[in-house]
Design a protein around this motif. Structure first.
Motif, PDB file in Angstrom:
ATOM      1  N   GLU A  27       0.836  -1.205   0.000  1.00 18.35           N
ATOM      2  CA  GLU A  27       0.000   0.000   0.000  1.00 18.35           C
ATOM      3  C   GLU A  27       0.870   1.253   0.000  1.00 18.35           C
ATOM      4  O   GLU A  27       0.561   2.231  -0.693  1.00 18.35           O
ATOM      5  CB  GLU A  27      -0.942  -0.006   1.199  1.00 18.35           C
ATOM      6  CG  GLU A  27      -2.064  -1.024   1.072  1.00 18.35           C
ATOM      7  CD  GLU A  27      -2.891  -1.166   2.339  1.00 18.35           C
ATOM      8  OE1 GLU A  27      -2.647  -0.435   3.329  1.00 18.35           O
ATOM      9  OE2 GLU A  27      -3.790  -2.021   2.343  1.00 18.35           O
ATOM     10  N   ALA A  28       1.967   1.236   0.751  1.00 21.85           N
ATOM     11  CA  ALA A  28       2.866   2.394   0.794  1.00 21.85           C
ATOM     12  C   ALA A  28       3.500   2.636  -0.578  1.00 21.85           C
ATOM     13  O   ALA A  28       3.583   3.779  -1.043  1.00 21.85           O
ATOM     14  CB  ALA A  28       3.948   2.180   1.851  1.00 21.85           C
ATOM     15  N   VAL A  29       3.917   1.573  -1.227  1.00 21.23           N
ATOM     16  CA  VAL A  29       4.516   1.706  -2.553  1.00 21.23           C
ATOM     17  C   VAL A  29       3.472   2.193  -3.557  1.00 21.23           C
ATOM     18  O   VAL A  29       3.754   3.051  -4.397  1.00 21.23           O
ATOM     19  CB  VAL A  29       5.151   0.372  -3.000  1.00 21.23           C
ATOM     20  CG1 VAL A  29       5.534   0.409  -4.466  1.00 21.23           C
ATOM     21  CG2 VAL A  29       6.365   0.060  -2.139  1.00 21.23           C
ATOM     22  N   GLN A  30       2.267   1.667  -3.460  1.00 22.60           N
ATOM     23  CA  GLN A  30       1.196   2.086  -4.366  1.00 22.60           C
ATOM     24  C   GLN A  30       0.924   3.586  -4.209  1.00 22.60           C
ATOM     25  O   GLN A  30       0.752   4.305  -5.199  1.00 22.60           O
ATOM     26  CB  GLN A  30      -0.070   1.286  -4.096  1.00 22.60           C
ATOM     27  CG  GLN A  30      -1.194   1.607  -5.054  1.00 22.60           C
ATOM     28  CD  GLN A  30      -2.437   0.775  -4.785  1.00 22.60           C
ATOM     29  OE1 GLN A  30      -2.655   0.286  -3.677  1.00 22.60           O
ATOM     30  NE2 GLN A  30      -3.261   0.625  -5.797  1.00 22.60           N
ATOM     31  N   THR A  31       0.921   4.069  -2.989  1.00 20.43           N
ATOM     32  CA  THR A  31       0.717   5.497  -2.740  1.00 20.43           C
ATOM     33  C   THR A  31       1.846   6.319  -3.349  1.00 20.43           C
ATOM     34  O   THR A  31       1.604   7.349  -3.988  1.00 20.43           O
ATOM     35  CB  THR A  31       0.621   5.760  -1.224  1.00 20.43           C
ATOM     36  OG1 THR A  31      -0.492   5.031  -0.700  1.00 20.43           O
ATOM     37  CG2 THR A  31       0.452   7.240  -0.928  1.00 20.43           C
ATOM     38  N   GLN A  32       3.071   5.860  -3.193  1.00 18.71           N
ATOM     39  CA  GLN A  32       4.214   6.573  -3.778  1.00 18.71           C
ATOM     40  C   GLN A  32       4.117   6.617  -5.295  1.00 18.71           C
ATOM     41  O   GLN A  32       4.407   7.635  -5.916  1.00 18.71           O
ATOM     42  CB  GLN A  32       5.518   5.908  -3.355  1.00 18.71           C
ATOM     43  CG  GLN A  32       5.859   6.114  -1.898  1.00 18.71           C
ATOM     44  CD  GLN A  32       7.116   5.363  -1.482  1.00 18.71           C
ATOM     45  OE1 GLN A  32       7.572   4.460  -2.162  1.00 18.71           O
ATOM     46  NE2 GLN A  32       7.676   5.753  -0.348  1.00 18.71           N
ATOM     47  N   ILE A  33       3.701   5.518  -5.896  1.00 21.13           N
ATOM     48  CA  ILE A  33       3.558   5.471  -7.354  1.00 21.13           C
ATOM     49  C   ILE A  33       2.475   6.438  -7.811  1.00 21.13           C
ATOM     50  O   ILE A  33       2.635   7.138  -8.814  1.00 21.13           O
ATOM     51  CB  ILE A  33       3.262   4.029  -7.822  1.00 21.13           C
ATOM     52  CG1 ILE A  33       4.516   3.166  -7.654  1.00 21.13           C
ATOM     53  CG2 ILE A  33       2.788   4.006  -9.273  1.00 21.13           C
ATOM     54  CD1 ILE A  33       4.298   1.693  -7.871  1.00 21.13           C
ATOM     55  N   GLN A  34       1.374   6.518  -7.088  1.00 27.39           N
ATOM     56  CA  GLN A  34       0.301   7.438  -7.449  1.00 27.39           C
ATOM     57  C   GLN A  34       0.791   8.883  -7.383  1.00 27.39           C
ATOM     58  O   GLN A  34       0.453   9.695  -8.245  1.00 27.39           O
ATOM     59  CB  GLN A  34      -0.909   7.238  -6.529  1.00 27.39           C
ATOM     60  CG  GLN A  34      -1.646   5.947  -6.796  1.00 27.39           C
ATOM     61  CD  GLN A  34      -2.716   5.641  -5.762  1.00 27.39           C
ATOM     62  OE1 GLN A  34      -2.765   6.241  -4.687  1.00 27.39           O
ATOM     63  NE2 GLN A  34      -3.583   4.691  -6.075  1.00 27.39           N
ATOM     64  N   VAL A  35       1.596   9.207  -6.373  1.00 29.00           N
ATOM     65  CA  VAL A  35       2.150  10.558  -6.250  1.00 29.00           C
ATOM     66  C   VAL A  35       3.084  10.849  -7.425  1.00 29.00           C
ATOM     67  O   VAL A  35       3.020  11.918  -8.041  1.00 29.00           O
ATOM     68  CB  VAL A  35       2.888  10.734  -4.905  1.00 29.00           C
ATOM     69  CG1 VAL A  35       3.708  12.015  -4.882  1.00 29.00           C
ATOM     70  CG2 VAL A  35       1.899  10.709  -3.747  1.00 29.00           C
ATOM     71  N   LEU A  36       3.929   9.893  -7.745  1.00 29.58           N
ATOM     72  CA  LEU A  36       4.847  10.079  -8.878  1.00 29.58           C
ATOM     73  C   LEU A  36       4.083  10.230 -10.188  1.00 29.58           C
ATOM     74  O   LEU A  36       4.410  11.092 -11.006  1.00 29.58           O
ATOM     75  CB  LEU A  36       5.823   8.907  -8.976  1.00 29.58           C
ATOM     76  CG  LEU A  36       6.862   8.811  -7.863  1.00 29.58           C
ATOM     77  CD1 LEU A  36       7.627   7.494  -7.965  1.00 29.58           C
ATOM     78  CD2 LEU A  36       7.805   9.998  -7.898  1.00 29.58           C
ATOM     79  N   ASP A  37       3.064   9.406 -10.393  1.00 31.64           N
ATOM     80  CA  ASP A  37       2.251   9.510 -11.609  1.00 31.64           C
ATOM     81  C   ASP A  37       1.563  10.865 -11.703  1.00 31.64           C
ATOM     82  O   ASP A  37       1.506  11.468 -12.779  1.00 31.64           O
ATOM     83  CB  ASP A  37       1.206   8.400 -11.658  1.00 31.64           C
ATOM     84  CG  ASP A  37       1.779   7.061 -12.088  1.00 31.64           C
ATOM     85  OD1 ASP A  37       2.928   7.022 -12.572  1.00 31.64           O
ATOM     86  OD2 ASP A  37       1.073   6.045 -11.911  1.00 31.64           O
ATOM     87  N   ALA A  38       1.062  11.358 -10.584  1.00 31.08           N
ATOM     88  CA  ALA A  38       0.395  12.661 -10.579  1.00 31.08           C
ATOM     89  C   ALA A  38       1.382  13.766 -10.936  1.00 31.08           C
ATOM     90  O   ALA A  38       1.039  14.688 -11.683  1.00 31.08           O
ATOM     91  CB  ALA A  38      -0.228  12.932  -9.217  1.00 31.08           C
ATOM     92  N   ASN A  39       2.601  13.673 -10.428  1.00 28.78           N
ATOM     93  CA  ASN A  39       3.625  14.680 -10.721  1.00 28.78           C
ATOM     94  C   ASN A  39       4.054  14.619 -12.185  1.00 28.78           C
ATOM     95  O   ASN A  39       4.348  15.638 -12.783  1.00 28.78           O
ATOM     96  CB  ASN A  39       4.825  14.518  -9.805  1.00 28.78           C
ATOM     97  CG  ASN A  39       4.529  14.935  -8.388  1.00 28.78           C
ATOM     98  OD1 ASN A  39       3.604  15.700  -8.125  1.00 28.78           O
ATOM     99  ND2 ASN A  39       5.291  14.430  -7.441  1.00 28.78           N
ATOM    100  N   LEU A  40       4.126  13.426 -12.742  1.00 29.17           N
ATOM    101  CA  LEU A  40       4.560  13.266 -14.123  1.00 29.17           C
ATOM    102  C   LEU A  40       3.478  13.699 -15.123  1.00 29.17           C
ATOM    103  O   LEU A  40       3.791  14.057 -16.247  1.00 29.17           O
ATOM    104  CB  LEU A  40       4.975  11.816 -14.406  1.00 29.17           C
ATOM    105  CG  LEU A  40       6.240  11.348 -13.718  1.00 29.17           C
ATOM    106  CD1 LEU A  40       6.459   9.850 -13.965  1.00 29.17           C
ATOM    107  CD2 LEU A  40       7.440  12.149 -14.199  1.00 29.17           C
TER     108      LEU A  40
END
Length: 75
Positions: free
Chosen positions: A56-69
């Motif tokens: 879940e922590a990794v999934q949240t980090q990926i969502q943040v990165l995707d939003a920034n990209l």
């Protein structure tokens, strides 16, 4: 052989997954006494919760990165 439930948190997701896999082999063998089976089940539940938390922590980090990209450059 399954010993008392360890309250030690695994160092990594991979370590937890490996321990969980070994535990499953022991449980599925059907050779464990009932008390060790229960202890193994409890440890397995702890490991599963740890793995889910890490995922879940990794999934949240990926969502943040995707939003920034997905933002246009210069913002």
């Amino acid at each position: 052989m399954v010993t008392k439930s360890k309250k030690i948190e695994p160092a990594t997701y991979e370590a937890a997954l490996q321990e969980l896999e070994q535990l499953l082999v022991q449980i599925e063998s059907g050779a464990l006494p009932l008390d060790q089976l229960l202890t193994g089940y409890q440890r397995g539940a702890e490991l599963l919760a740890f793995c889910r938390s890490r995922l879940e922590a990794v999934q949240t980090q990926i969502q943040v990165l995707d939003a920034n990209l997905s933002q246009p450059l210069g913002e």
